[in-house]
Design a protein around this motif. Structure first.
Motif, mmCIF file in Angstrom:
data_model
loop_
_atom_site.group_PDB
_atom_site.id
_atom_site.type_symbol
_atom_site.label_atom_id
_atom_site.label_comp_id
_atom_site.label_asym_id
_atom_site.label_seq_id
_atom_site.Cartn_x
_atom_site.Cartn_y
_atom_site.Cartn_z
ATOM 1 N N CYS A 276 32.948 53.190 61.818
ATOM 2 C CA CYS A 276 33.129 53.128 63.274
ATOM 3 C C CYS A 276 31.895 53.663 64.001
ATOM 4 O O CYS A 276 31.829 53.620 65.228
ATOM 5 N N CYS B 69 30.755 57.042 59.368
ATOM 6 C CA CYS B 69 31.915 56.166 59.173
ATOM 7 C C CYS B 69 31.567 54.755 59.643
ATOM 8 O O CYS B 69 30.631 54.563 60.421
ATOM 9 N N CYS C 74 34.619 61.048 59.739
ATOM 10 C CA CYS C 74 35.995 60.552 59.856
ATOM 11 C C CYS C 74 36.704 60.628 58.501
ATOM 12 O O CYS C 74 36.058 60.481 57.453
HETATM 13 ZN ZN ZN Z 1 35.496 56.468 62.012
#
Ligand code: ZN
Length: 324
Positions: free
Chosen positions: A183, A181, A188
């Motif tokens: 992040c 992801c 996710c």
């Molecule tokens: Zn994420």
């Protein structure tokens, strides 16, 4: 009606592309609405000047119309300390925005209370108060677009968590070894359901075998694939578009079913570009959440499409000072 009751909500919604702002009456009717490009490329200082300028003009407009504004609300991407109005989390779409003291900068300049919160929280607040979840005491809202935003509203108040990081629905992992992801973590919901992830999955399918609908839409160039073209193909009953969006609905439902088991909300609101454009998407998510979550948690659950569209952010911002 006394003067103290005769006021309107003033809200500003800072987005990665546009700043939307306006005035809303206490029944949720929009009295005034405008938007301007965010100009992120000019840097955070200029953006803060722009937001201040917008706030002053919005208040001036209200004064000219003889409308009372008691506070200003502001929504921004990134985690926000709602007590201080400081952006405390990274904002991938607005470089340098983390650490910006939006609340104090504006309240000193405007000489009135200023409340600041994360934009997805404000969408949830607006939908709970005036939108698709009106009348519900517990609301979970998820928006599906370039990213996945989430908000939780309980008894009319945003649930922010112990350190302003609640409701990050997009970063619930649905597969521990899943795709990486933005992040930095794996699997996710956002890594499966963001518009970018959806396009990439459709492209991979089309590489294996295109369809007549996409042949006509893309001229044989898979780089021309956009989320809008995918929606167009879906409307023409294209099998690859349909399959890609159905998969997306399933991935989202896996994450949402967990949230429903955890919170047991009255209403789940699904919004954002993918909910609007992917015909039947919300119904597909709803069906699968009902299959996956506990029967007792979905018995009275409503799963509905958001109703306030792009206005939800500034409407929710305006509501921030309201005490219920
Ligand atoms: Zn994420």
């Amino acid at each position: 009606m006394t003067d103290s009751e005769n006021y309107v909500y003033a809200g500003i919604d800072i987005g990665g592309t546009n700043i939307k702002y306006g005035l809303v009456d206490r029944e949720g009717r929009i009295i005034h609405r405008e938007q301007r490009p965010t100009m992120v490329e000019k840097g955070p200082k200029v953006l803060m000047h722009l937001v201040t300028n917008i706030a002053e003009r919005l208040l001036l407009h209200a004064a000219e119309e003889e409308l009372t504004v008691k506070w200003l609300g502001v929504g921004t991407p990134g985690a926000v300390d709602a007590r201080t109005g400081v952006v405390i989390g990274p904002c991938p779409n607005i470089e340098g925005w983390q650490g910006m003291e939006i609340g104090s900068t504006l309240s000193e300049r405007l000489n009135m209370p200023v409340y600041v919160d994360n934009d997805a929280n404000l969408v949830a607040l607006a939908e709970a108060r005036f939108g698709a979840a009106i009348g519900s005491n517990s609301v979970v809202c998820v928006t599906i677009g370039t990213g996945i935003g989430g908000g939780i509203v309980i008894d009319g108040q945003v649930w922010r968590g112990a350190s302003h990081s609640a409701a990050e629905l997009g970063h619930i992992s649905i597969c521990y070894s899943g795709p990486r992801c933005g992040c930095g973590r794996n699997g996710c919901v956002e890594a499966y359901c963001s518009s970018g992830a959806i396009i990439e999955r459709a492209r991979a399918k089309l590489k294996k075998g295109s369809t007549p609908v996409f042949d006509a839409l893309l001229d044989g160039d898979l780089e021309k694939l956009t989320i809008k073209k995918l929606f167009t193909a879906n409307k023409k009953h294209d099998s690859v578009a349909r399959e890609t969006l159905n998969e997306t609905a399933s991935y989202l439902a896996v994450g949402l079913a967990g949230v429903v088991n955890l919170i047991n909300p009255e209403t789940v609101v699904i919004g954002g570009g993918v909910a609007d454009g992917g015909g039947g998407f919300v119904d597909a998510v709803a069906r699968e959440v009902r299959e996956r979550a506990f029967d007792s948690a979905v018995k009275d659950l409503r799963i509905v499409k958001a109703s306030l569209g792009n206005d939800a952010g500034f409407i929710g911002a305006g509501l921030l000072g309201e005490k219920y």
